[in-house]
Design a protein around this motif. Sequence first.
Motif, PDB file in Angstrom:
ATOM      1  N   GLU A 137      19.945   6.467 -63.603  1.00 22.66           N
ATOM      2  CA  GLU A 137      20.079   6.157 -64.809  1.00 22.66           C
ATOM      3  C   GLU A 137      20.014   5.054 -65.391  1.00 22.66           C
ATOM      4  OE1 GLU A 137      21.509   6.580 -62.072  1.00 22.66           O
ATOM      5  OE2 GLU A 137      23.472   5.685 -61.213  1.00 22.66           O
ATOM      6  N   ASP A 140      16.421   7.027 -67.177  1.00 25.71           N
ATOM      7  CA  ASP A 140      16.684   7.083 -68.510  1.00 25.71           C
ATOM      8  C   ASP A 140      16.889   6.275 -69.541  1.00 25.71           C
ATOM      9  OD1 ASP A 140      16.457   9.612 -67.146  1.00 25.71           O
ATOM     10  OD2 ASP A 140      18.669  10.262 -67.238  1.00 25.71           O
ATOM     11  N   LEU A 141      17.989   4.990 -69.015  1.00 21.18           N
ATOM     12  CA  LEU A 141      18.034   4.308 -69.654  1.00 21.18           C
ATOM     13  C   LEU A 141      16.847   3.121 -69.843  1.00 21.18           C
ATOM     14  CD1 LEU A 141      21.860   2.514 -69.571  1.00 21.18           C
ATOM     15  CD2 LEU A 141      20.667   3.663 -71.465  1.00 21.18           C
ATOM     16  N   GLN A 142      15.356   3.274 -69.149  1.00 28.32           N
ATOM     17  CA  GLN A 142      14.676   2.506 -69.372  1.00 28.32           C
ATOM     18  C   GLN A 142      14.770   1.001 -68.753  1.00 28.32           C
ATOM     19  OE1 GLN A 142      12.051   3.478 -72.254  1.00 28.32           O
ATOM     20  NE2 GLN A 142      12.729   6.053 -72.238  1.00 28.32           N
ATOM     21  N   GLN A 143      15.543   0.729 -67.435  1.00 28.84           N
ATOM     22  CA  GLN A 143      15.634  -0.810 -67.879  1.00 28.84           C
ATOM     23  C   GLN A 143      15.095  -1.157 -66.898  1.00 28.84           C
ATOM     24  OE1 GLN A 143      19.995   0.637 -66.932  1.00 28.84           O
ATOM     25  NE2 GLN A 143      20.516  -0.914 -68.454  1.00 28.84           N
TER      26      GLN A 143
END
Length: 600
Positions: A137, A140-143
Motif C-alpha cells: 500500500e 503503490d501510493l509512492q509514499q
Amino acid sequence: MLETSTKQPAKAAPTTAQDTPKSAGGDTDAMPHAETDGFHLIIDALKLNGIDTIFGLPGIPITDLTRKAQAAGMRMISFRHEQNAGYAASIAGFLTQKPGICLTVSAPGFLNGLTALAHATINCFPMILISGSSEREIVDLQQGDYEEMDQLAVAKPLAKAAFRVLHAEDIGVGVARAIRAAVSGRPGGVYLDLPAKLFPQSMGAEAGRKTLIKVVDPAPKQMPAPDAVQRAVDLLRSAKKPLIILGKGAAYAQSDADIRALVERTGIPYLPMSMAKGLLPDTHEQSASAARSYVLPEADVVMLIGARLNWLLSQGKGKTWGAATPKAWGGQKFIQIDISPQEADSNVAIDAPVVGDIGSCVSALLKAIGPSWPKPPAEWTGAIAERKSKNVAKMGETLAKNPSPMSFQSALNVVRDIVRQNPDAMLVNEGANALDFTRSIVDMYKPRKRIDVGTWGIMGVGMGYCVAAAVVTGQQVIAVEGDSAFGFSGMETETICRYNLPVCIVIMNNNGVYRGDEKNPTGGTDPSPLVFVKDARYEKMMEAFGGVGVHVTTPDALRKAMEEAIRSRRPTLVNAVIDEGGGTESGRITSLNPAAKKKA
Ligand code: ADP
Ligand code: TPW
Ligand code: MG
C-alpha cells in the motif's frame, strides 16, 4: 561431497523436543502450536519440489528466510553481490534442468539480481529470482517506504513470467507457477515477488501443508508432429553437403546418447556452439570445428539442434554463409529442431521446422532414418578433413612455441592438457581474447562441462558460475578469466574460500581490456580507458581470504600451479602474465565495432 566451513546458526528461540510440532513440510525448524508461517511455507514449497539450494544475499526482509532455509537443511549459498548469486542460479538451472533460485532483498538487491534474471531469460536457462519487497500500500501510493519499488512491474519485461504472492495460503500456488513457467517449453527466468508482510503470516500447519503443490511433470515432453519429422528427413536425405549445428539447447536437453547416435549414424559433420562443446568429444572425427569457416558457406543443408540463428551464427546469412552481401541468404536449406514454435524463420527461411523437446525430436528422427543411412559424399567429408588437418597442424605449431612473456596460446596449451587429463572438471570461461582463444584451443570431452558468456557475451558471470558449478556438480572447477572479466565478480573469491570450493581460477593477465598497451593520446596522466594497473597481483586477493595465490610467467609454472590446485582441491588463483600486446580488439568480433569517424 564438498567440504564446507559453514555453521548452523543458533536458533532464536530454543524449544524442547516435546513442544516442537513439525511445520507444514514436516522437516523445517520449530513452530509453536502446530502453526506454520510464510517463511516455512516458502521453504517447504521449494523442498517439496526437490529444490535444495538457494543462492542469495541476506537483508530486510529476507534475513530470517536465509537462516530458516539453512536450518531446514537447504544449502544456502551467501554471496557478496546479488548479481553473482543470480548468475550462479541461472547456470545451476542450465546444469540441472531445475530452476536455480536466487534470493535477494528489495529494490537495490532486486535490481542487482535482475541482470542475471534477464540473462537467464535470454539464454533459455530456468531460474527463479525471489525478492522480498516493501509494503504494497505504501509502494503503490509512492509514499516513500524503505527500499520502495514496484518490482513486479520492473521485472516483467525481462522475465518469462512474473508473479506476486500476498497471502500465505497462496505460496504453494505461487511457487508451483514459478517452477512451471521456468522449466516448461523454452526455459527462462521467472520473478517471484514476496512482500515483507507475507513472511510472518501464520496459519495452521496442516492447512498450510494442504496448500502446497508438488508439481507433476514440470517440463512435459513435447512430441514433434510425424509429418514435420518426415519433412526434415527428406530434406536431409537430399543433401550433398549436410551439416549439423549443436547449440546449448541440445546440451541443456540431456539427450546426450541420442544426439551422439544421430550424428554418428548419419555420419554428418557437426559444429558445436560454445556451450555445446563436449556433447560429443571435441576430438571426434566428425567435428568440423577446425574447419568452421569452410563448412558454413559450403554446406547445402544445415540441421540446427537447440541453436538459434542469432549473431553467434551471423543471423544465418552474409559472408559467413557464403553470400555476397551482409544481408543476403547464402542458399542453405535449414532444418531447425527447437521447442519454441516461434523460433523458425527468425532470420532466414526454415524449410523444415521440427517443434518439440530435443529428446523427443532426436529420438523421432533416429526412428525415421532407420538403422542404415547413406553416409554423406566422401568429397564433402574429405574436403573437411583436409582443412581440419591443415588448421590443426598450424595450431600445433603456434601452441608449441614458448615466447616470453607468455602468449594466450602458450598458456592455454597448458590448460588444454590439464582439461584433457581432467575431463570431468567444469570449465568456466569469460573475457574477449581469453574467451575466444580458450574456446578454440581447449577441447572438451563431456557434455555440459563448458559454461561461458552465453548469448549476450556478458562479462561478470565468472565467479558466480564457479560457485554454482562446484556446488551443483561437486567437480573440480577451472576458470579461465580475462583480467577485465574477472574484475566484474572478483570479490566472490571470498565466497569461494568461505565455502572451501575446489575452484582454480586462471587469470590471463594482459593488463587490460583486449590489450594492455594502449596509451592516452593526449599524453596526459590518466591512463587509456582500456588498461589497468600494470602487473596487478590478483593472486593476493585469494591469499587475503585464505586461499592459494600463485604468480606465474611461464607455461611450466602454470602447469605446476594448476596440477597442485587440482590435487589439493583448494581455492586457488593463478595470475598468469600474458604479453600485453598479444590480443586483438573485441577478440574475434572486431567486426561488430562501429567504425570511428575519421577526423578531417
Ligand atoms: P547457442 O547459443 O548455443 O547457439 P541458443 O541459446 O541460441 O544456443 O539456442 C538454444 C535454443 O534451444 C533455444 O532456441 C531454445 O528454445 C532451445 N531449447 C532449449 N531447451 C530445449 C529443449 N529441451 N528442447 C528443444 N529446444 C530447446
Ligand atoms: C557486462 C564489454 C567485452 S569483453 C570485455 C568487455 C569489457 C573485457 C575484455 O577484457 P579481458 O579479456 O576480460 O581482460 P582479454 O583477454 O581480451 O584482455 N560489460 C559487460 N559485458 C561486456 N561484454 C562488456 C562490458 C566487454
Ligand atoms: Mg585482458
